[in-house]
Every structure is written in structure tokens, then in C-alpha cells.
Motif scaffolding. Structure first.
Motif, PDB file in Angstrom:
ATOM      1  N   MET A  35     -71.807 -47.937  19.298  1.00 18.18           N
ATOM      2  CA  MET A  35     -71.989 -48.694  20.547  1.00 18.18           C
ATOM      3  C   MET A  35     -70.734 -48.556  21.391  1.00 18.18           C
ATOM      4  SD  MET A  35     -72.628 -52.785  21.057  1.00 18.18           S
ATOM      5  CE  MET A  35     -72.656 -53.482  22.705  1.00 18.18           C
ATOM      6  N   LEU A  36     -70.903 -48.259  22.668  1.00 17.29           N
ATOM      7  CA  LEU A  36     -69.774 -48.142  23.580  1.00 17.29           C
ATOM      8  C   LEU A  36     -69.611 -49.449  24.325  1.00 17.29           C
ATOM      9  CD1 LEU A  36     -67.598 -46.410  24.903  1.00 17.29           C
ATOM     10  CD2 LEU A  36     -69.304 -45.668  26.586  1.00 17.29           C
ATOM     11  N   LEU A  37     -68.483 -50.083  24.145  1.00 17.47           N
ATOM     12  CA  LEU A  37     -68.217 -51.368  24.786  1.00 17.47           C
ATOM     13  C   LEU A  37     -67.546 -51.130  26.124  1.00 17.47           C
ATOM     14  CD1 LEU A  37     -68.108 -54.467  24.640  1.00 17.47           C
ATOM     15  CD2 LEU A  37     -65.874 -54.237  23.555  1.00 17.47           C
ATOM     16  N   THR A  38     -68.127 -51.674  27.190  1.00 15.20           N
ATOM     17  CA  THR A  38     -67.548 -51.537  28.528  1.00 15.20           C
ATOM     18  C   THR A  38     -66.605 -52.694  28.783  1.00 15.20           C
ATOM     19  OG1 THR A  38     -69.568 -50.477  29.312  1.00 15.20           O
ATOM     20  CG2 THR A  38     -68.046 -51.344  30.975  1.00 15.20           C
ATOM     21  N   LEU A  39     -65.365 -52.379  29.184  1.00 10.09           N
ATOM     22  CA  LEU A  39     -64.358 -53.407  29.446  1.00 10.09           C
ATOM     23  C   LEU A  39     -64.312 -53.669  30.948  1.00 10.09           C
ATOM     24  CD1 LEU A  39     -61.542 -52.073  27.098  1.00 10.09           C
ATOM     25  CD2 LEU A  39     -63.287 -53.769  26.607  1.00 10.09           C
ATOM     26  N   THR A  40     -64.461 -54.897  31.314  1.00 10.74           N
ATOM     27  CA  THR A  40     -64.406 -55.277  32.724  1.00 10.74           C
ATOM     28  C   THR A  40     -63.454 -56.438  32.888  1.00 10.74           C
ATOM     29  OG1 THR A  40     -66.260 -56.797  32.452  1.00 10.74           O
ATOM     30  CG2 THR A  40     -66.775 -54.547  33.124  1.00 10.74           C
ATOM     31  N   GLY A  41     -63.127 -56.736  34.123  1.00  9.61           N
ATOM     32  CA  GLY A  41     -62.273 -57.885  34.382  1.00  9.61           C
ATOM     33  C   GLY A  41     -60.910 -57.437  34.845  1.00  9.61           C
ATOM     34  N   GLY A  42     -59.919 -58.335  34.643  1.00  9.98           N
ATOM     35  CA  GLY A  42     -58.570 -58.080  35.148  1.00  9.98           C
ATOM     36  C   GLY A  42     -57.837 -57.071  34.291  1.00  9.98           C
ATOM     37  N   ASP A  43     -56.510 -57.270  34.239  1.00  9.26           N
ATOM     38  CA  ASP A  43     -55.663 -56.332  33.517  1.00  9.26           C
ATOM     39  C   ASP A  43     -55.998 -56.357  32.034  1.00  9.26           C
ATOM     40  OD1 ASP A  43     -54.438 -55.775  35.859  1.00  9.26           O
ATOM     41  OD2 ASP A  43     -52.808 -57.217  35.574  1.00  9.26           O
ATOM     42  N   GLU A  58     -58.982 -46.004  18.629  1.00 11.59           N
ATOM     43  CA  GLU A  58     -59.835 -46.558  19.672  1.00 11.59           C
ATOM     44  C   GLU A  58     -59.132 -47.709  20.367  1.00 11.59           C
ATOM     45  OE1 GLU A  58     -64.121 -45.626  17.486  1.00 11.59           O
ATOM     46  OE2 GLU A  58     -63.086 -47.527  17.123  1.00 11.59           O
ATOM     47  N   PRO A  59     -59.015 -47.673  21.688  1.00 12.10           N
ATOM     48  CA  PRO A  59     -58.342 -48.753  22.423  1.00 12.10           C
ATOM     49  C   PRO A  59     -59.108 -50.069  22.308  1.00 12.10           C
ATOM     50  CG  PRO A  59     -59.448 -47.255  23.928  1.00 12.10           C
ATOM     51  CD  PRO A  59     -59.554 -46.625  22.573  1.00 12.10           C
ATOM     52  N   PHE A  60     -58.357 -51.174  22.402  1.00 16.72           N
ATOM     53  CA  PHE A  60     -58.959 -52.495  22.263  1.00 16.72           C
ATOM     54  C   PHE A  60     -58.197 -53.509  23.117  1.00 16.72           C
ATOM     55  CE2 PHE A  60     -55.693 -52.094  19.070  1.00 16.72           C
ATOM     56  CZ  PHE A  60     -55.034 -53.316  19.087  1.00 16.72           C
ATOM     57  N   PHE A  61     -58.802 -54.671  23.349  1.00 14.65           N
ATOM     58  CA  PHE A  61     -58.159 -55.767  24.052  1.00 14.65           C
ATOM     59  C   PHE A  61     -57.278 -56.530  23.065  1.00 14.65           C
ATOM     60  CE2 PHE A  61     -61.352 -55.353  27.424  1.00 14.65           C
ATOM     61  CZ  PHE A  61     -60.540 -55.536  28.534  1.00 14.65           C
ATOM     62  N   ASP A  62     -55.972 -56.477  23.288  1.00  9.35           N
ATOM     63  CA  ASP A  62     -55.038 -57.174  22.406  1.00  9.35           C
ATOM     64  C   ASP A  62     -54.845 -58.587  22.944  1.00  9.35           C
ATOM     65  OD1 ASP A  62     -53.244 -57.735  20.447  1.00  9.35           O
ATOM     66  OD2 ASP A  62     -51.622 -56.491  21.230  1.00  9.35           O
ATOM     67  N   TYR A  63     -55.778 -59.495  22.632  1.00  6.42           N
ATOM     68  CA  TYR A  63     -55.773 -60.835  23.211  1.00  6.42           C
ATOM     69  C   TYR A  63     -54.518 -61.634  22.863  1.00  6.42           C
ATOM     70  CZ  TYR A  63     -60.599 -60.468  24.860  1.00  6.42           C
ATOM     71  OH  TYR A  63     -61.734 -60.097  25.528  1.00  6.42           O
ATOM     72  N   ASN A  64     -54.076 -61.540  21.619  1.00  7.35           N
ATOM     73  CA  ASN A  64     -52.906 -62.341  21.233  1.00  7.35           C
ATOM     74  C   ASN A  64     -51.590 -61.566  21.335  1.00  7.35           C
ATOM     75  OD1 ASN A  64     -53.279 -60.574  19.156  1.00  7.35           O
ATOM     76  ND2 ASN A  64     -53.643 -62.124  17.574  1.00  7.35           N
ATOM     77  N   ALA A  65     -51.655 -60.356  21.873  1.00 10.59           N
ATOM     78  CA  ALA A  65     -50.458 -59.542  22.159  1.00 10.59           C
ATOM     79  C   ALA A  65     -49.580 -59.345  20.928  1.00 10.59           C
ATOM     80  CB  ALA A  65     -49.652 -60.170  23.293  1.00 10.59           C
ATOM     81  N   ASP A 103     -65.871 -48.466  21.071  1.00 12.96           N
ATOM     82  CA  ASP A 103     -66.371 -47.809  19.862  1.00 12.96           C
ATOM     83  C   ASP A 103     -66.743 -46.369  20.208  1.00 12.96           C
ATOM     84  OD1 ASP A 103     -67.281 -47.232  17.401  1.00 12.96           O
ATOM     85  OD2 ASP A 103     -68.975 -48.620  17.407  1.00 12.96           O
ATOM     86  N   MET A 104     -65.774 -45.492  20.105  1.00 11.02           N
ATOM     87  CA  MET A 104     -65.970 -44.114  20.531  1.00 11.02           C
ATOM     88  C   MET A 104     -66.908 -43.336  19.608  1.00 11.02           C
ATOM     89  SD  MET A 104     -62.138 -43.056  21.775  1.00 11.02           S
ATOM     90  CE  MET A 104     -61.396 -43.855  23.208  1.00 11.02           C
ATOM     91  N   ASN A 105     -66.848 -43.603  18.293  1.00 15.61           N
ATOM     92  CA  ASN A 105     -67.690 -42.840  17.374  1.00 15.61           C
ATOM     93  C   ASN A 105     -68.979 -43.563  17.008  1.00 15.61           C
ATOM     94  OD1 ASN A 105     -66.651 -44.860  15.789  1.00 15.61           O
ATOM     95  ND2 ASN A 105     -65.361 -43.505  14.541  1.00 15.61           N
ATOM     96  N   GLY A 106     -69.188 -44.776  17.552  1.00 12.75           N
ATOM     97  CA  GLY A 106     -70.440 -45.484  17.370  1.00 12.75           C
ATOM     98  C   GLY A 106     -70.714 -45.997  15.971  1.00 12.75           C
ATOM     99  N   ASP A 107     -69.673 -46.195  15.152  1.00 16.79           N
ATOM    100  CA  ASP A 107     -69.905 -46.700  13.805  1.00 16.79           C
ATOM    101  C   ASP A 107     -69.697 -48.203  13.686  1.00 16.79           C
ATOM    102  OD1 ASP A 107     -67.203 -46.833  14.128  1.00 16.79           O
ATOM    103  OD2 ASP A 107     -66.678 -45.719  12.309  1.00 16.79           O
TER     104      ASP A 107
END
Length: 288
Positions: free
Chosen positions: A1-9, A119-126, A138-142
Motif C-alpha cells: 500500500m502506498l501511503l500519501t503524505l499531505t499537510g504541512g512540513d 522507506e521515508p516516514f513521519f517522525d512524529y516524536n523527532a 510503503d514502497m514495496n507494498g508489504d
């Protein structure tokens, strides 16, 4: 599954570290393994460079340097172990010093952390690593986050206790105690644990065992404590004075001078521990 990231920075530049390698109850950090391998390769290339074009009549500067190193540790092994047995341990002792020196010099090179793949991700807690629940692409869809590979920044791998502990096991347990068994036999080696013999020797057995274990611990913490302490001092002073002239001078001191001294001290202690088991017996006529 490819997750689309939207929103701010987005802050999905973080990557997670691979899990540590566990061997014989010790955790080996992947950064320590990589940096130690880089130091070993660097020593090999340096020695190959210094020994190119060897000449008896017209030695080059590199040849002079390597001859000075060889003669220094040849004299050390002869004086501590003996003129006959000492040269046998020269390759091990010389390699140990060069390897430790290279490890302590890595921090001089301005190489920072680098990431490859993943695979890049949102690092919420930095925190710089992927935590369950954080959205990722999810680039490889697993459905499983792929952390990729992290190349660590250059720093002294000797600040990780597992490296000095591993070297201590090799030079104290394998070379030192192995030499004791080789030159004195298994019976003679075991007899050392019951020194000075008799009823007193039986009572001294636990203390002698503790003493042998203490050799490993003391040698491990020797270089680890000094290098790690120097790194902490540098971090504190540099943070307070913002890398002005004084911290730069201290950085050079801890990296070059102290790093070289600690590599030599560790090597000398390892040679001493080996000599306790492998030293030649001096004839009574020469001792007199």
C-alpha cells in the motif's frame, strides 16, 4: 500500500538503526562493527603504502616510519616476553597498536551519518527512528517498514565497551592463557590457580580465579574509560564555548595525543598479560 503524505512540513527524513547483534551475551552495535572494519582496512592500506618499494640501501620515508614501529614493538616483546619467544608475538602486538590507533583517529575525519535506501516516514516524536504507528511510504507494498541501511558518522569505536572487551578476550584469554597452556601444559597451567600450593593453595584457588577474570575487566575498561571520558569532555566544552579556539585545541589533543597514548598503553598491558604466561625462564646463572 502506498501511503500519501499531505499537510504541512513533514519530518520523515529519520531512519531507524538496525537491531544490535547479540553474541555470547554481548550486544554489538552495527556502528561499532562498521567503524572497526573501516579502521582495519585503513591500517592495511596504510601499511601497504608505507612498505611499497622497500630498499636496504635507499629507504623511503614510509619505510623508515614502519621500521621505527616494528623496532619499537620488537624491543617491547623481547624485553617483556623474552628474546626467543618475544618475536613470535610481534605481529599480534604491532597489529593491535595500529588497529587501536586507527580507531582512535577516526574522529578526525568529518564524516557524518548517512542513510542508504529505506522507506521515508513521519517522525512524529523527532527521535530519528521509526516507531510503530507512524505513517510511512510503503514502497514495496508489504506493509512492513523497511529501515534501509545507516552508515555511521566517524567516531572512536573504542568508546563502545564491546570492542575493548573483545580485544581483551583475544589477547588475554586466547593469546595469554593459550600461551600458558602451550608452554606449561594443561597440568602446569591449572597448577597456577592453586599457587602457592598445599592447603593454602586450595584456599587461594577462588582468589586466583577472580584475579584472572580481573585481568580481562581491567584491560577492557582501561581504554574504554579514557577514550569515552575524553569524548564526554569534548562534547561539554564544545557545547559551552561553541567550537572556538580552545575546544579545537582540546579536540586535537584528545584525538591525536591521548588516542595514541591510550593505544600504546593498552598494547603494553596486553603484552604484559601475555608475558605472565609466556615469559621465558631466565637461567639462574644469568639471573645472578
Amino acid at each position: 500500500m502506498l501511503l500519501t503524505l499531505t499537510g504541512g512540513d513533514s519530518a520523515f527524513a529519520g531512519m531507524e538503526d538496525p537491531p544490535p547483534l547479540v553474541l555470547l551475551g554481548l550486544q554489538f552495535n552495527h556502528a561499532t562493527i562498521i567503524l572497526a572494519a573501516i579502521a582495519a582496512i585503513g591500517v592495511y592500506l596504510l601499511v601497504r603504502l608505507l612498505t611499497m618499494g622497500l630498499s636496504r640501501d635507499h629507504p623511503r620515508r614510509g619505510q623508515v616510519i614502519i621500521e621505527m614501529i616494528v623496532n619499537t614493538f620488537l624491543d617491547l616483546t623481547k624485553s617483556t616476553i623474552g628474546p626467543n619467544r618475544g618475536p613470535r608475538y610481534l605481529p599480534y602486538i604491532g597489529t593491535l597498536f595500529l588497529f587501536l590507533w586507527a580507531c582512535n583517529m577516526l574522529s578526525l575525519f568529518p564524516v557524518h551519518n548517512s542513510h542508504f535506501g529505506g522507506e521515508p516516514f513521519f517522525d512524529y516524536n523527532a527521535n530519528g527512528i521509526y516507531d510503530p504507528g507512524e505513517p510511512f511510504i510503503d514502497m514495496n507494498g508489504d506493509g512492513i517498514h523497511n529501515p534501509g541501511f545507516q552508515l555511521p558518522g566517524f567516531e572512536e569505536p573504542t568508546t563502545d565497551l564491546t570492542l575493548p572487551a573483545t580485544l581483551a578476550i583475544i589477547f588475554v584469554l586466547v593469546l595469554g592463557h593459550g600461551s600458558g597452556i602451550r608452554f606449561h601444559g594443561i597440568r602446569g597451567y591449572i597448577k597456577e590457580y592453586f599457587s602457592p600450593g598445599g592447603i593454602i593453595g586450595i584456599g587461594m584457588f577462588p582468589l586466583n580465579v577472580v584475579g584472572k577474570i580481573a585481568e580481562l575487566i581491567s584491560l577492557s575498561f582501561r581504554i574504554f574509560g579514557n577514550i569515552f571520558g575524553g569524548a564526554i569532555i569534548m562534547s561539554v566544552v564544545s557545547g559551552l564555548l561553541y567550537y572556538f579556539v580552545v575546544p579545537i585545541g582540546m579536540y586535537g589533543y584528545f584525538s591525536v595525543f591521548a588516542g595514541t597514548i591510550q593505544a600504546f598503553v593498552f598494547t603494553m598491558l596486553a603484552t604484559t598479560y601475555i608475558s605472565m604466561e609466556a615469559a621465558e625462564e631466565v637461567p639462574e646463572e644469568e639471573a645472578a
